[in-house]
Design a protein around this motif. Sequence first.
Motif, mmCIF file in Angstrom:
data_model
loop_
_atom_site.group_PDB
_atom_site.id
_atom_site.type_symbol
_atom_site.label_atom_id
_atom_site.label_comp_id
_atom_site.label_asym_id
_atom_site.label_seq_id
_atom_site.Cartn_x
_atom_site.Cartn_y
_atom_site.Cartn_z
ATOM 1 N N MET A 189 0.847 -1.172 0.000
ATOM 2 C CA MET A 189 0.000 0.000 0.000
ATOM 3 C C MET A 189 0.894 1.238 0.000
ATOM 4 N N PHE A 190 0.441 2.283 -0.686
ATOM 5 C CA PHE A 190 1.168 3.553 -0.773
ATOM 6 C C PHE A 190 0.246 4.657 -0.275
ATOM 7 N N TYR A 235 4.015 12.361 -4.477
ATOM 8 C CA TYR A 235 4.850 11.743 -3.454
ATOM 9 C C TYR A 235 4.029 10.755 -2.627
ATOM 10 N N PHE A 236 4.614 9.606 -2.336
ATOM 11 C CA PHE A 236 3.964 8.565 -1.539
ATOM 12 C C PHE A 236 4.947 8.019 -0.516
ATOM 13 N N SER A 237 4.394 7.402 0.512
ATOM 14 C CA SER A 237 5.187 6.623 1.445
ATOM 15 C C SER A 237 4.562 5.243 1.568
ATOM 16 N N LYS A 238 5.406 4.281 1.799
ATOM 17 C CA LYS A 238 4.922 2.919 2.047
ATOM 18 C C LYS A 238 4.419 2.782 3.487
ATOM 19 N N GLY A 273 -7.508 16.509 7.640
ATOM 20 C CA GLY A 273 -7.087 16.227 6.273
ATOM 21 C C GLY A 273 -7.398 14.795 5.909
ATOM 22 N N TYR A 274 -6.804 14.364 4.815
ATOM 23 C CA TYR A 274 -7.101 13.044 4.267
ATOM 24 C C TYR A 274 -5.812 12.303 3.950
ATOM 25 N N ILE A 275 -5.842 11.022 4.218
ATOM 26 C CA ILE A 275 -4.758 10.152 3.777
ATOM 27 C C ILE A 275 -5.338 9.280 2.683
ATOM 28 N N TYR A 276 -4.798 9.485 1.490
ATOM 29 C CA TYR A 276 -5.228 8.711 0.332
ATOM 30 C C TYR A 276 -4.276 7.543 0.152
ATOM 31 N N SER A 277 -4.819 6.432 -0.288
ATOM 32 C CA SER A 277 -3.961 5.264 -0.513
ATOM 33 C C SER A 277 -4.269 4.635 -1.858
#
Length: 189
Positions: free
Chosen positions: A1-2, A27-30, A91-95
């Motif tokens: 997942m990112f 930009y993404f993080s694992k 806010g939102y964390i999108y994956s």
Amino acid sequence: MFYHASSVEGIEELEPRVSNHEIPLVYFSKKRENVLVYLSNAVEKYCKDTGFKYEGRWQKWGPYGFNQDGILRIEEYYPNMLEQTYKGVSGYIYSTNEVTDSGFELQIPDAVTSSVPVPVSDAEFVPDAYEAIMEAEAQGLITVVRYEDMPKKMRAWIGKIIPAEYTEATDHPEYRYFLKENFPNIIKE
């Protein structure tokens, strides 16, 4: 997942945008916990909260790094920075399950970038970024170096880097304002 954080609701596709690296990227993080710091921009929030008017692109500022084991480490460069920046911010964390890696070398643990739009597979609402950061710290997923616990050597480094940042920010009056207001003992004109 990112994972990717944003203050914008309802994003269905994350599009590349120009940021500090001057090229359009998403930009993404694992690691979900690593994107919590992007729910608020300290410079933008402080300027808006104190009535500083600015129409340009906001300077990004995030005093964080990573421990030797790759765990995010937030550093409070001035008293109450964490609360000032994140408390009450939602806010939102999108994956997404899949990212086409741009190949751009970030040198940030668990980070990935895409130069093409990325469809969102899920969105999580974060009602208070500060509370989410405190929870991640309590779970050992991130660490926080609070201002009052900061080693003298680190404070000395801050005392050198902040004036240099201020001097170099001639095209960013919002950043200079932020630095001058939050580091009054370091920035003297």
